[in-house]
Design a protein around this motif. Structure first.
Motif: not given
Length: 301
Positions: A150-175
């Protein structure tokens, strides 16, 4: 310069036992491989890698192989792709069988993975292994595989950027919560959280991948088949120009002693020697050869 989470491993005992030999841990030398059905089990492999003194073990990532994938790839590589085992399960087996070895992905195809499941898997791996997890990420090359998730190949770089930001939030924030163009979740209670930071290494040879490593990563993890030692030197200069001269670089899939020496001369911190999926007895024999290569290279560093 090593990431703090990996540098902490130096406090662990630096002695490993292999076939009656006592080996010092070879910091900066690891193995990159695939865990494939019908070949050596990941726990057996990981134990053997650790016993021979390597400090990292990275596995690649694929799910179900699209049979209509174009034929312009190596036939042996193509035949192996449908056999790749599930990455988080492989990493769990490998971590449970070892004490000091750093276990991770080289690379996880994050745009076709759910970010919440990924964050949970690596946080769990890190907490249960004592902080021995690393996450290498990439955008992926098989466009059919991306579409099947279900991933759009043309947007995979932009999606990865957001995923990396989200990962750090999920690993460091209580909520944690994230509301972007490609990800939208939360607020969620984020636990377990890693006790030490999980290093994020960005794979890929492109300028976009290098920029992503500078902006969002803890290191750059190119693949030897697509990045030469000269490419590493050029990237190093770019990193310095952007204020990240100390950004660690590890090269995966390195074949041969001469190639490994060339990457070390180019300034990489870590060489990950290539290992094909093999039967157990063949795996142990090849690992003995690779350990000898690493020891010679380490002696000449």
């Amino acid at each position: 310069m090593l990431h703090p989470a990996i540098g902490s491993c130096s406090a662990l005992p630096v002695i490993s036992v292999a076939r009656g030999w006592f080996l010092e841990v070879m910091t900066g030398f690891g193995i990159s491989t695939s865990s494939a059905d019908g070949y050596v089990a990941p726990d057996v492999l990981a134990r053997a890698v650790e016993e021979r003194g390597f400090d990292w073990l990275l596995f690649d990532d694929h799910s179900y192989f699209p049979v209509d994938t174009p034929d312009d790839i190596d036939p042996e590589f193509r035949a192996r792709l449908p056999l790749i085992r599930d990455l988080p399960v492989v990493l769990a087996y490998a971590a449970a069988a070892t004490e000091h070895l750093v276990i991770g992905s080289g690379v996880a195809l994050l745009p076709q993975r759910d970010v919440l499941h990924t964050a949970k898997a690596w946080a769990t791996l890190s907490t249960l292994s004592g902080g021995r997890a690393v996450l290498g990420v990439g955008v992926g090359w098989n466009l059919g595989e991306l579409r099947n998730h279900g991933a759009d190949p043309t947007l995979r770089g932009a999606k990865l950027d957001e995923q990396l930001v989200a990962l750090k939030q999920l690993w460091t924030e209580d909520v944690a919560e994230f509301h972007g163009k490609h990800l939208d979740f939360g607020p969620v209670a984020a636990s377990p959280r890693p006790r030490t930071a999980i290093p994020l290494y960005v794979g890929g040879p492109s300028r976009a991948a290098q920029s992503r490593a500078v902006r969002l990563g803890d290191g750059w993890l190119p693949y030897a088949a697509t990045s030469t030692p000269e490419d590493v030197r050029v990237a190093r200069r770019r990193f310095a120009e952007q204020g990240r001269a100390d950004l660690p670089v590890g090269v995966s899939g390195v074949s041969g002693e001469r190639a490994a020496a060339a990457y070390l001369d180019a300034g990489v911190e870590r060489v990950l020697l290539h290992l094909d999926p093999l039967r157990e007895d063949e795996t142990l024999a090849v690992l003995d050869q690779l350990a000898a290569v690493a020891n010679r290279l380490r002696a000449n560093k």
